[in-house]
Design an enzyme around this catalytic site. Structure first.
Site, PDB file in Angstrom:
ATOM      1  N   PHE A  51       5.793  -0.044  -7.811  1.00  6.09           N
ATOM      2  CA  PHE A  51       5.449   0.886  -6.739  1.00  6.09           C
ATOM      3  C   PHE A  51       5.848   0.218  -5.409  1.00  6.09           C
ATOM      4  O   PHE A  51       7.024   0.010  -5.207  1.00  6.09           O
ATOM      5  CB  PHE A  51       4.012   1.393  -6.909  1.00  6.09           C
ATOM      6  CG  PHE A  51       4.015   2.523  -7.949  1.00  6.09           C
ATOM      7  CD1 PHE A  51       4.356   2.269  -9.273  1.00  6.09           C
ATOM      8  CD2 PHE A  51       3.816   3.838  -7.569  1.00  6.09           C
ATOM      9  CE1 PHE A  51       4.481   3.302 -10.204  1.00  6.09           C
ATOM     10  CE2 PHE A  51       3.921   4.883  -8.494  1.00  6.09           C
ATOM     11  CZ  PHE A  51       4.255   4.608  -9.808  1.00  6.09           C
TER      12      PHE A  51
ATOM     13  N   SER B 299      11.946   0.934 -10.616  1.00  8.49           N
ATOM     14  CA  SER B 299      11.239   1.328  -9.398  1.00  8.49           C
ATOM     15  C   SER B 299      10.566   2.676  -9.593  1.00  8.49           C
ATOM     16  O   SER B 299      11.077   3.534 -10.328  1.00  8.49           O
ATOM     17  CB  SER B 299      12.258   1.432  -8.260  1.00  8.49           C
ATOM     18  OG  SER B 299      11.693   2.078  -7.152  1.00  8.49           O
TER      19      SER B 299
ATOM     20  N   ASN C 214      23.929 -14.357  -5.726  1.00  5.43           N
ATOM     21  CA  ASN C 214      25.112 -14.504  -4.858  1.00  5.43           C
ATOM     22  C   ASN C 214      24.722 -14.552  -3.379  1.00  5.43           C
ATOM     23  O   ASN C 214      25.581 -14.541  -2.521  1.00  5.43           O
ATOM     24  CB  ASN C 214      26.118 -13.372  -5.097  1.00  5.43           C
ATOM     25  CG  ASN C 214      25.577 -12.016  -4.673  1.00  5.43           C
ATOM     26  OD1 ASN C 214      24.411 -11.881  -4.316  1.00  5.43           O
ATOM     27  ND2 ASN C 214      26.440 -11.003  -4.722  1.00  5.43           N
TER      28      ASN C 214
ATOM     29  N   GLY D 298      15.750 -13.809  -4.249  1.00  4.34           N
ATOM     30  CA  GLY D 298      15.257 -12.694  -3.438  1.00  4.34           C
ATOM     31  C   GLY D 298      13.743 -12.696  -3.298  1.00  4.34           C
ATOM     32  O   GLY D 298      13.051 -13.617  -3.760  1.00  4.34           O
ATOM     33  N   TYR D 299      13.266 -11.668  -2.651  1.00  7.86           N
ATOM     34  CA  TYR D 299      11.827 -11.572  -2.329  1.00  7.86           C
ATOM     35  C   TYR D 299      10.959 -11.629  -3.599  1.00  7.86           C
ATOM     36  O   TYR D 299      10.126 -12.536  -3.761  1.00  7.86           O
ATOM     37  CB  TYR D 299      11.608 -10.270  -1.550  1.00  7.86           C
ATOM     38  CG  TYR D 299      10.186  -9.851  -1.333  1.00  7.86           C
ATOM     39  CD1 TYR D 299       9.215 -10.753  -0.911  1.00  7.86           C
ATOM     40  CD2 TYR D 299       9.804  -8.518  -1.541  1.00  7.86           C
ATOM     41  CE1 TYR D 299       7.899 -10.345  -0.699  1.00  7.86           C
ATOM     42  CE2 TYR D 299       8.514  -8.099  -1.321  1.00  7.86           C
ATOM     43  CZ  TYR D 299       7.560  -9.022  -0.905  1.00  7.86           C
ATOM     44  OH  TYR D 299       6.266  -8.600  -0.704  1.00  7.86           O
TER      45      TYR D 299
ATOM     46  N   ASN E 164      13.483  -1.893   6.105  1.00  9.51           N
ATOM     47  CA  ASN E 164      13.439  -0.562   5.491  1.00  9.51           C
ATOM     48  C   ASN E 164      12.029  -0.183   5.082  1.00  9.51           C
ATOM     49  O   ASN E 164      11.713   0.984   4.938  1.00  9.51           O
ATOM     50  CB  ASN E 164      14.303  -0.549   4.224  1.00  9.51           C
ATOM     51  CG  ASN E 164      15.760  -0.732   4.559  1.00  9.51           C
ATOM     52  OD1 ASN E 164      16.337   0.108   5.237  1.00  9.51           O
ATOM     53  ND2 ASN E 164      16.346  -1.830   4.111  1.00  9.51           N
TER      54      ASN E 164
ATOM     55  N   ARG F 137       0.915   5.618  -0.283  1.00 10.39           N
ATOM     56  CA  ARG F 137       1.671   4.874  -1.286  1.00 10.39           C
ATOM     57  C   ARG F 137       0.758   3.883  -1.993  1.00 10.39           C
ATOM     58  O   ARG F 137      -0.329   3.571  -1.526  1.00 10.39           O
ATOM     59  CB  ARG F 137       2.826   4.094  -0.624  1.00 10.39           C
ATOM     60  CG  ARG F 137       3.876   4.960   0.045  1.00 10.39           C
ATOM     61  CD  ARG F 137       4.702   5.758  -0.943  1.00 10.39           C
ATOM     62  NE  ARG F 137       5.690   6.588  -0.273  1.00 10.39           N
ATOM     63  CZ  ARG F 137       5.473   7.835   0.163  1.00 10.39           C
ATOM     64  NH1 ARG F 137       4.294   8.416  -0.010  1.00 10.39           N
ATOM     65  NH2 ARG F 137       6.432   8.508   0.763  1.00 10.39           N
TER      66      ARG F 137
ATOM     67  N   TYR G 259      20.476   5.015  -4.415  1.00  8.40           N
ATOM     68  CA  TYR G 259      19.778   3.813  -4.912  1.00  8.40           C
ATOM     69  C   TYR G 259      18.931   4.175  -6.138  1.00  8.40           C
ATOM     70  O   TYR G 259      19.001   3.510  -7.176  1.00  8.40           O
ATOM     71  CB  TYR G 259      18.880   3.228  -3.813  1.00  8.40           C
ATOM     72  CG  TYR G 259      17.857   2.257  -4.353  1.00  8.40           C
ATOM     73  CD1 TYR G 259      18.236   1.026  -4.863  1.00  8.40           C
ATOM     74  CD2 TYR G 259      16.493   2.591  -4.375  1.00  8.40           C
ATOM     75  CE1 TYR G 259      17.302   0.144  -5.382  1.00  8.40           C
ATOM     76  CE2 TYR G 259      15.555   1.711  -4.878  1.00  8.40           C
ATOM     77  CZ  TYR G 259      15.959   0.486  -5.387  1.00  8.40           C
ATOM     78  OH  TYR G 259      15.035  -0.377  -5.912  1.00  8.40           O
TER      79      TYR G 259
ATOM     80  N   PRO H  71      13.548  13.575   6.107  1.00  9.78           N
ATOM     81  CA  PRO H  71      13.914  14.370   4.933  1.00  9.78           C
ATOM     82  C   PRO H  71      13.861  13.499   3.683  1.00  9.78           C
ATOM     83  O   PRO H  71      14.247  12.332   3.724  1.00  9.78           O
ATOM     84  CB  PRO H  71      15.356  14.826   5.223  1.00  9.78           C
ATOM     85  CG  PRO H  71      15.775  14.175   6.489  1.00  9.78           C
ATOM     86  CD  PRO H  71      14.609  13.460   7.105  1.00  9.78           C
TER      87      PRO H  71
ATOM     88  N   ASP I  48      28.126 -13.999  -8.799  1.00 12.56           N
ATOM     89  CA  ASP I  48      28.079 -12.594  -8.401  1.00 12.56           C
ATOM     90  C   ASP I  48      28.203 -11.770  -9.685  1.00 12.56           C
ATOM     91  O   ASP I  48      29.202 -11.889 -10.410  1.00 12.56           O
ATOM     92  CB  ASP I  48      29.243 -12.296  -7.442  1.00 12.56           C
ATOM     93  CG  ASP I  48      29.128 -10.902  -6.840  1.00 12.56           C
ATOM     94  OD1 ASP I  48      28.575 -10.000  -7.503  1.00 12.56           O
ATOM     95  OD2 ASP I  48      29.593 -10.725  -5.704  1.00 12.56           O
TER      96      ASP I  48
ATOM     97  N   LYS J  15      18.993   2.978 -10.291  1.00 16.31           N
ATOM     98  CA  LYS J  15      17.869   2.482 -11.102  1.00 16.31           C
ATOM     99  C   LYS J  15      17.702   3.333 -12.355  1.00 16.31           C
ATOM    100  O   LYS J  15      17.461   2.814 -13.452  1.00 16.31           O
ATOM    101  CB  LYS J  15      16.569   2.496 -10.285  1.00 16.31           C
ATOM    102  CG  LYS J  15      16.511   1.435  -9.213  1.00 16.31           C
ATOM    103  CD  LYS J  15      16.274   0.056  -9.781  1.00 16.31           C
ATOM    104  CE  LYS J  15      16.819  -1.040  -8.901  1.00 16.31           C
ATOM    105  NZ  LYS J  15      16.713  -2.376  -9.440  1.00 16.31           N
TER     106      LYS J  15
END
Ligand SMILES: NC(=O)c1ccc[n+]([C@@H]2O[C@H](COP(=O)([O-])OP(=O)(O)OC[C@H]3O[C@@H](n4cnc5c(N)ncnc54)[C@H](O)[C@@H]3O)[C@@H](O)[C@H]2O)c1
Length: 349
Positions: free
Chosen positions: A177, A124, A32, A10-11, A197, A230, A148, A292, A58, A152
């Site tokens: 962050f 996170s 996976n 992943g990233y 996202n 942020r 989500y 929201p 997985d 975490k």
């Protein structure tokens, strides 16, 4: 050390693998490819001079996870593998509980049964929800606002209970962050499928004209310019902290929750301007109503990371934008096509 890196394709995981290799650590990726491309491995091979070790597993498959640990020795685990999209987690909460919490339980069980007792976990800042004050310290109240975030928080709690039950098991929960940017090579970076996202990949896609305009959610927040603030952190700085956390576990054999941020807040409009400067491309935007659940301002107090890990962020917002742009402009379709060798349109080096 021989380290298992779940979600290593992943990233953030792919950047952490480069950092581990740079420190001479042996690692094995378990992924996976539910949110990554096997082509990441080719890019890592180019950067490392050899193909990284991969186990296509997985984490939801308990037997496969057990077999992985039974078949080879690991000294520590860095656990990135998770689903991470807030909006999607509201639509498919059970998938998030199954993948993130279920997968983590399988991992912890296999670690316990094979005597692997060092864990670095990707948590996170979302566990702080809407904090009472900024900068946010690790002892701030934890209150999540979406499924989500709940995964975490529950994973942190599971890990905490395991540490409490077994004095030999130690874990560092790293509370990221807002990770952005990419490796300076332009070969690996963030490649979201579908509509991004997060702000930075969206800004990048507007700059390369894949998307028309950026929607900025809320221009009336009580912040420097009315847009949300942020704490953006360069993914290469973030990756470094994982290797530092492993060294902390080896050196001190104790557990900790640690914020990873720069300690500086940046507004949406400040980021857009910095990106325009770095890329030489305009990013047209519209201010639209607040979403929201969004919050005005969140940034870290990163002093515990400095104290415990000797870590602090080194890259500023300009470098984050420059490196994000280099990645985006050379890989406009992410990992789907070969990286272009041409320098970025802005002449970024
Ligand atoms: N990127 C962010 O903004 C951010 C912020 C805070 C925390 N995090 C956390 O950091 C971690 C890594 O994030 P990322 O941005 O690199 O995400 P990513 O989606 O790029 O990487 C996650 C990797 O895990 C893999 N994976 C997911 N479920 C799996 C499973 N059941 N079995 C095996 N592999 C699985 C995916 O295929 C992917 O390669 C995640 O745990 C995420 O929640 C990310």
């Amino acid at each position: 050390m021989r380290i298992l890196v779940t979600g290593g394709a992943g990233y953030i995981g792919s950047h952490a693998c480069l950092e581990l290799a740079g420190r001479g650590q042996e690692f094995v990726i378990a992924d996976n490819f539910s949110n990554s491309s096997p082509r990441v491995l080719e890019r890592l091979a180019t950067l490392l001079g050899q193909a990284p070790a991969l186990r296509q597993v997985d984490l939801r498959d308990r037997a496969a996870v057990d077999a992985l640990f039974a078949g080879e020795r690991f000294d520590a685990v860095i656990h990135f593998a998770a689903l991470k999209a807030v909006g999607e987690s509201c639509e498919r909460p059970l998938d998030y509980f199954d993948n993130n919490i279920g997968g983590t339980i399988h991992l912890l069980q296999a670690m316990r049964s094979q005597g692997v007792h060092r864990l670095v976990f990707s948590s996170s800042a979302t566990v702080y929800g809407d904090p009472d004050s900024v900068p946010v310290r690790e002892d701030a109240p934890l209150r999540v606002t979406n499924p989500y975030g709940r995964t975490k928080l529950v994973m942190e709690q599971l890990i905490g209970d395991l540490c409490a039950s077994d004095p030999g098991f130690h874990a560092v929960n790293l509370r990221y962050f807002n990770p952005v940017g990419a490796h300076a090579s332009g070969l690996i970076g963030e490649a979201p499928g579908g509509v991004p996202n997060n702000l930075m990949p969206y800004v990048c896609q507007v700059a390369v004209r894949q998307r028309e305009r950026l929607a900025v959610f809320g221009g009336d927040w009580p912040t420097v310019d009315g847009t949300g603030v942020r704490d953006y952190i360069h993914v290469v700085d973030l990756a470094r902290a994982h290797a530092d956390a492993l060294e902390f576990l080896l050196r001190e054999a104790r557990s900790a929750n640690i914020n990873l941020g720069t300690g500086r807040g940046t507004s949406v409009l400040e980021l857009v301007r910095a990106f325009e400067d770095a890329s030489g491309h305009a990013v047209p935007f519209d201010i639209v109503p607040r979403r929201p659940g969004d919050v005005a301002e969140v940034y870290a107090d990163p002093s515990l990371a400095q104290e415990l890990l000797g870590w602090r962020a080194e890259h500023g917002i300009e470098a984050m934008c420059r490196d994000a742009w280099r990645w985006q402009s050379r890989n406009p379709r992410g990992y789907e096509a070969a990286a272009t060798e041409a320098p970025a349109a802005d002449g970024a080096s």
